[in-house]
Design a protein around this motif. Structure first.
Motif, mmCIF file in Angstrom:
data_model
loop_
_atom_site.group_PDB
_atom_site.id
_atom_site.type_symbol
_atom_site.label_atom_id
_atom_site.label_comp_id
_atom_site.label_asym_id
_atom_site.label_seq_id
_atom_site.Cartn_x
_atom_site.Cartn_y
_atom_site.Cartn_z
ATOM 1 N N THR A 361 0.849 -1.192 0.000
ATOM 2 C CA THR A 361 0.000 0.000 0.000
ATOM 3 C C THR A 361 0.879 1.234 0.000
ATOM 4 N N VAL A 362 0.607 2.159 -0.928
ATOM 5 C CA VAL A 362 1.342 3.429 -1.022
ATOM 6 C C VAL A 362 0.319 4.551 -0.857
ATOM 7 N N ARG A 363 0.531 5.409 0.168
ATOM 8 C CA ARG A 363 -0.401 6.502 0.457
ATOM 9 C C ARG A 363 0.345 7.832 0.420
ATOM 10 N N ASN A 364 -0.341 8.861 -0.082
ATOM 11 C CA ASN A 364 0.196 10.222 -0.022
ATOM 12 C C ASN A 364 -0.968 11.199 0.024
ATOM 13 N N PRO A 365 -0.813 12.304 0.759
ATOM 14 C CA PRO A 365 -1.881 13.318 0.809
ATOM 15 C C PRO A 365 -2.137 13.887 -0.574
ATOM 16 N N LEU A 366 -3.373 14.304 -0.807
ATOM 17 C CA LEU A 366 -3.736 14.866 -2.101
ATOM 18 C C LEU A 366 -2.991 16.166 -2.332
#
Length: 432
Positions: A361-366
């Motif tokens: 899973t790769v997450r980053n703020p918009l």
């Protein structure tokens, strides 16, 4: 039924693949094989002939007795056994082991030798009966072997009763025939096991050859995918950038053309890097997935100065190289998207080893775009999402690549973050 000659021929073929220094082992010529078969068939019959002569000497010339003459029953039985032995030899020489006359020859020897064995000087003829019983147990089906043995036992009992022999002969001689039957059955079982081992060995060789061909085809398919993913992806994007730069130069916008050429140069550098990585993956084993993700995150931090954190959950398992490469490519695409659409924002990479799957899973703020990979201007123009820095459909390609190894890829907005998730089933994983 495979003959000893056939067994040796197969062994010869198996040993032909490697002599000293890689030179094939020397094989016997076609003329030598029939000669070897004749030798293997002749030796047992020489032994049987010698045994027949020794038994005849003991039966026809007894060492004790008043007149030292052979009993007429013993002489007749010996002659009959010789005739049946000759019939057996004739059938064997002609290769007619399945002929119906073969059980007749065995039964005749067992009956003649067994009937005369209780008579004076006829004890040695039990050896001929035993020879027939052993051969019947070894060369024929089990029911035939039992019939031959039963006939020999009945003949021994009949001869013992007619001759007035003691209980020792009446019980001991049949026991010896039963022992001969067991010996024949054991010999048959050993031969059947040997033939089965030869068949299994041949099947194993064919299976290894088929596995080798399959491995070669799989490796070719893997190389083809790597070439397509790296070269076609990079060169296609580079061609578009150069075409755009030429159009801008023709339109009198050198500043914008210079930006496009700078992007093209960066694409060339990244394409070379990906090519080297693919070649390294093809030439050697990949590093463990957590370690490879750490190296990928460090390279992203150096290139884009964006903070990247990597977390591993659960016990690591060893995945096949093609699955590891898929997850690394998915992580690289997700990091590239984050660098474009949310520059300067922190990125979190989580690798989870679950019971039935391995999930990345790769997450980053918009960032300044809509969160689906499109800026407001791109959304108004109706351009598709899932775009990477080179204008291609990187995550879409990764979804297709993951499907080839049984995985899946999803991407979208979750809790105000752009989230890319790649999952691969853990059925092929090996705990370590």
């Amino acid at each position: 039924m495979t003959s000893p000659d056939g067994l040796r021929d197969r062994d010869g073929r198996g040993g032909s693949s490697g002599g000293p220094g890689g030179v094939p082992a020397r094989q016997p010529g076609p003329a030598a094989r029939p000669y070897r078969g004749r030798v293997l068939r002749t030796v047992p019959w020489l032994i049987r002939a010698a045994a027949f002569a020794v038994i005849g000497a003991g039966a026809l010339y007894p060492a004790s007795g008043a007149d030292r003459s052979a009993h007429p029953v013993v002489v007749a039985a010996y002659v009959l056994c010789g005739g049946f032995l000759a019939l057996w030899a004739l059938l064997d020489v002609r290769g007619a082991r399945g002929c119906a006359l073969l059980p007749v020859a065995f039964t005749g020897m067992a009956v003649a030798g067994g009937f005369a064995s209780p008579y004076p000087g006829g004890g040695t003829l039990l050896g001929l009966a035993g020879m027939a019983v052993i051969a019947a147990g070894s060369e024929t089906d089990p029911p035939v072997g039992r019939v031959v043995t039963a006939a020999g036992i009945v003949s021994v009992g009949t001869g013992a009763l007619l001759n007035g022999s003691g209980r020792g002969i009446l019980l001991g001689f049949p026991l010896l025939l039963l022992t001969g039957l067991l010996m024949g059955r054991n010999r048959r079982a050993q031969r059947v096991r040997a033939e089965q081992n030869v068949i299994l060995l041949a099947q194993a060789e064919e299976l290894r050859a088929e596995q080798g061909r399959t491995a070669v085809l799989d490796e070719r398919a893997r190389i083809a995918r790597e070439i397509h993913d790296v070269l076609a992806h990079s060169l296609g994007a580079l061609g578009i950038q150069i075409q755009t730069a030429r159009a801008l130069l023709a339109g009198g916008d050198p500043r914008r053309a210079d930006e496009i050429l700078a992007t093209a140069q960066r694409l060339t550098t990244e394409g070379l890097t990906e090519t080297r990585r693919a070649v390294h993956a093809l030439r050697s084993d990949l590093a463990p997935l957590p370690e490879a993700l750490g190296e990928l995150a460090e390279a992203h931090r150096r290139r884009h100065t964006d903070p990247v954190t990597v977390a591993v959950e659960g016990g690591p398992v060893q995945l096949p190289p093609e699955q590891v490469l898929c997850l690394l490519r998915a992580a690289g695409e997700a990091l590239t998207n984050a660098a474009k659409h949310a520059p300067g924002r922190p990125v979190g990479v989580t690798l989870s080893y679950e019971d039935h799957a391995v999930t990345l899973t790769v997450r980053n703020p918009l960032g300044s775009d809509r969160g689906d990979g499109r800026s407001p201007r791109e959304a108004a123009a109706g351009k598709p999402g899932f775009r990477t820095v080179d204008g291609g459909f990187g995550l879409t390609g990764m979804r297709e690549r993951l499907l080839l190894v049984g995985g899946a890829l999803t991407a979208g907005v979750r809790n105000g973050e752009w989230t890319v998730t790649a999952a691969i089933p853990r059925t092929a994983g090996i705990p370590r």
